[in-house]
Design an enzyme around this catalytic site. Structure first.
Site, PDB file in Angstrom:
ATOM      1  N   GLY A  29       0.847  -1.175   0.000  1.00 48.52           N
ATOM      2  CA  GLY A  29       0.000   0.000   0.000  1.00 48.52           C
ATOM      3  C   GLY A  29       0.881   1.223   0.000  1.00 48.52           C
ATOM      4  N   SER A  46       9.419   2.287  -2.696  1.00 49.17           N
ATOM      5  CA  SER A  46       8.912   0.938  -2.968  1.00 49.17           C
ATOM      6  C   SER A  46       9.433  -0.068  -1.943  1.00 49.17           C
ATOM      7  CB  SER A  46       9.364   0.513  -4.369  1.00 49.17           C
ATOM      8  OG  SER A  46       8.859  -0.760  -4.686  1.00 49.17           O
ATOM      9  N   GLY A  47       8.523  -0.910  -1.436  1.00 42.74           N
ATOM     10  CA  GLY A  47       8.935  -2.048  -0.610  1.00 42.74           C
ATOM     11  C   GLY A  47       9.429  -1.705   0.778  1.00 42.74           C
ATOM     12  N   SER A  75       7.457   4.080  -5.153  1.00 42.17           N
ATOM     13  CA  SER A  75       6.499   2.980  -5.284  1.00 42.17           C
ATOM     14  C   SER A  75       6.289   2.614  -6.745  1.00 42.17           C
ATOM     15  CB  SER A  75       5.169   3.402  -4.668  1.00 42.17           C
ATOM     16  OG  SER A  75       4.147   2.534  -5.093  1.00 42.17           O
ATOM     17  N   ASP A  77       3.713   1.841  -8.045  1.00 45.07           N
ATOM     18  CA  ASP A  77       2.429   2.379  -8.487  1.00 45.07           C
ATOM     19  C   ASP A  77       2.489   3.879  -8.771  1.00 45.07           C
ATOM     20  OD1 ASP A  77       0.906  -0.090  -8.185  1.00 45.07           O
ATOM     21  OD2 ASP A  77       1.227   0.159  -6.045  1.00 45.07           O
ATOM     22  N   HIS A  96      -3.436   3.966  -2.089  1.00 49.52           N
ATOM     23  CA  HIS A  96      -3.684   2.668  -2.720  1.00 49.52           C
ATOM     24  C   HIS A  96      -3.392   1.570  -1.713  1.00 49.52           C
ATOM     25  CE1 HIS A  96      -3.649  -0.815  -5.199  1.00 49.52           C
ATOM     26  NE2 HIS A  96      -2.338  -0.973  -5.134  1.00 49.52           N
ATOM     27  N   HIS A  98      -4.372  -2.938  -0.767  1.00 51.56           N
ATOM     28  CA  HIS A  98      -5.023  -4.201  -1.130  1.00 51.56           C
ATOM     29  C   HIS A  98      -5.960  -4.592   0.014  1.00 51.56           C
ATOM     30  CE1 HIS A  98      -1.748  -5.667  -4.201  1.00 51.56           C
ATOM     31  NE2 HIS A  98      -1.933  -4.361  -4.261  1.00 51.56           N
ATOM     32  N   ASP A 121     -22.633   8.413   2.879  1.00 49.68           N
ATOM     33  CA  ASP A 121     -21.826   9.428   3.569  1.00 49.68           C
ATOM     34  C   ASP A 121     -20.497   9.665   2.838  1.00 49.68           C
ATOM     35  OD1 ASP A 121     -23.674   9.908   5.625  1.00 49.68           O
ATOM     36  OD2 ASP A 121     -22.795   8.410   6.955  1.00 49.68           O
ATOM     37  N   HIS A 170      -7.231  -5.947  -8.941  1.00 44.03           N
ATOM     38  CA  HIS A 170      -6.081  -5.435  -8.202  1.00 44.03           C
ATOM     39  C   HIS A 170      -6.498  -4.930  -6.805  1.00 44.03           C
ATOM     40  CE1 HIS A 170      -2.201  -2.761  -8.550  1.00 44.03           C
ATOM     41  NE2 HIS A 170      -2.371  -3.237  -7.351  1.00 44.03           N
ATOM     42  N   TYR A 228     -23.084  18.140   9.190  1.00 45.49           N
ATOM     43  CA  TYR A 228     -22.378  17.109   9.950  1.00 45.49           C
ATOM     44  C   TYR A 228     -21.044  17.696  10.401  1.00 45.49           C
ATOM     45  CZ  TYR A 228     -20.251  12.605  11.136  1.00 45.49           C
ATOM     46  OH  TYR A 228     -19.647  11.561  11.796  1.00 45.49           O
TER      47      TYR A 228
END
Lengths: 231, 231, 231, 231
Positions: A29, A46-47, A75, A77, A96, A98, A121, A170, A228
């Site tokens: 993520g 990344s990682g 990343s 992504d 992002h 999973h 909402d 994905h 709200y």
């Protein structure tokens, strides 16, 4: 560059919030933030493990993906994030993950139907799933094509009206004005996805939430006369 | 023997990581490591609690299962581990658990279909389930036969391409270059199994992930030009 | 009375272990122990919170249910425990909970089928569910009748071979040589119930575990030549 | 006003108990209490985080909704709470959440059937779901109409006999003599909803709990001769 420093700190904290809210396993993520005045995006390397993450694990890139500074590789992504920032000029943060329940819908290749007020909402629309990618798109620029397909999935709606979409097969991407707000959208989406799946176990053909209630909930939280939260 | 000492320490920590990641209940799981230069395998003693575990609860055996030192009886699953180490010369760590979602697939006697990119990040193939054992195999050498059936289940594929298999009616075994990496595979498999089961609740006939996306994800993480993580 | 003091302490710790293992919500569960030499049963007081529990919240009763000492009213389920202790002379501890997965089977009025080795490590038989009670049984001695129906559900099998049964529409009861071992059985049953339910979601008609594997697992852990754990 | 001060403290603690028991995500839930002697209701301010909440985040309103003091805007659900307090004169606390399992039943637009003794310990009736609101009701006074529909859903039963109802498409409301007891009802309802959903996965047509057992459980806990808990 004081605003960029603040953004780096915010992105760092937002990334660490992902495991704290049960949204990620291992390193699956990432959160990014966009400084529009500088035209720069800051994103997790990344990682890298979340617990050990410091500002040194944040990579800075421009909106075309050129690394500006930062010690690591961004990343994988990142091109997806950049495509979203280029297309959605009002957003300042992207998440992002999973996360399990939202990813189940993405793997089932189904949009998340709007079944309750918790969803309303967040958005007055189903959470869309992106179209299948062509093999050539995957070969040529997989991560960029993923971003393009997410943008298409909104079908022209404003990204703050549909603050999340599922990359087919994905997982979810969520966006908002800030990285912190994008994490809140990701937390909300995961719960909305869980509620929708549990609901479908009780009735796989259940009707969507009544339109009047749906619009009431979205507008009382996000509309011009929202009441709200605190003024 | 410095490398063996390091391996004992790593196996000890890897066993303690199992409950920390929610992969085991009570004492139902074990991690082993193989020192190829010494031809020795270190493994958790049978029935020992993870929290109390020290190097004294690690048993050392040779690849035929003879106890070399260590105060206790090795895990009952030791012959399964040894069969895998003898067949898969490139691996250095094995994890066995009864983690719930993966075990549900094992009990349903079904391979885990490849439904999303989270799975493709682990393997480009479904996670196979071993064939039923003959009653004579169970009587004569149950744990060894379990290993043989797991090896068969790979159908000749390289163990690092299919880093996990399900022992039919029993639970998952995962392997990797090191015990630490095998624990990471076990964590990933459990999440993959959970995602696949949740997906099947939404659509029991869902198609596998598109081949182009599947191969892209596996190769960007494990292929020769991998670009996930730091160089 | 040193053995009784030790038993009180063990029962107290066993009760506190229930929330720690996620087996109870609020005060819905209880552990008892039986001192066979004294003919006494020690059990949690009714409605007491686990975290605050001390030896003063343990009530001592004889096998007919007369309170021997202890400041409170014993668990409402005490007559069920006593019926089990009178019928099963080899057991020394009983646990009752409303743990979610086992209770789902009890509410579905179904025995838990033997679908995997995790179950076979606990028992070589399905976990039975008790028959419906007649309205008169409920009126006259509900808790005693619940115990009688659990005993019937074993169909003459030894209680250490079938260490758990489900009270129909209610929840699980587990027993063992000691209160501590009964808690371990309750933890195991809950996981077995969860695995069986998840398995049934993948295949509602799945076949039971092969008999040879089932018997191998039960015997390697509980048989005369058991080789699980340390000698 | 000493009783009002005590009530503010109790409502504050009851709100903080919601995330501790896993009943709320982000700020989606609220607890109120009613001081009948003063004719005042104290309730959580809208959109305030639970962890940071102090007495300063509690708003005091009269039974018509006029803010008496308190620095913030009361929960958007306040008119629903007030409608319930006006209709149910015996209750002194109300909890509203979007807890996942109960909300799944609300989204499926189904009452929670009475399938086991855990439910019967809470109520001898199914947990009702409110009727759909007319669009005009939503436009004119959505939160008040939600309360009116919940009251209708009880079909004239006493609110302490049916201490919870589901707002259709929205989520559960629970009530009791005190805010603390209402939180206990909300915890129980969520577990009852979970048990009922898991049970329905095993048998979607399962029969309700036998009437004799149902009444026995409700009466032994709540009837005139109750014998659960300490005298």
């Amino acid at each position: 560059m004081a605003s960029l420093d603040r953004l780096i700190k915010e992105v760092c904290e937002a990334n660490r919030a992902l495991p704290a809210h049960g949204l990620v396993t291992l390193t699956w993520g990432n959160v990014s933030g966009c400084d529009r005045s500088e035209g720069l995006v800051v994103i997790k390397a990344s990682g890298v493990a979340y617990e050990e993450m410091t500002a040194a694990d944040i990579v800075i890139v421009d909106l075309e993906g050129n690394v500006v500074n930062g010690g690591g590789r961004p990343s994988t992504d990142t091109p997806t994030h950049l495509a979203l920032y280029r297309a959605f000029e009002d957003i300042g943060g992207i998440v992002h993950t999973h996360s399990a329940w939202a990813t189940a819908w993405a793997q089932a290749e189904r949009e998340i139907p709007l079944l309750g007020t918790t969803h309303a909402d967040l958005s007055a629309h189903p959470i869309p799933v992106s179209r299948p990618l062509e093999p050539e798109e995957v070969d040529e620029d997989y991560e960029g094509a993923t971003g393009a397909a997410l943008i298409e999935a909104l079908a022209g709606r404003h990204p703050l009206e549909v603050p999340c979409a599922l990359a087919r097969g994905h997982g979810p991407f969520c966006w908002a004005l800030t990285p912190t707000a994008a994490v809140e959208a990701a937390i909300t989406l995961e719960e909305v996805a869980r509620l929708a799946l549990l609901t479908s176990l009780l009735d796989s053909q259940v009707a969507p939430l009544a339109a009047a209630v749906r619009d009431k909930h979205f507008m009382r939280k996000h509309g011009p006369g929202a009441y709200y939260g605190q003024p």
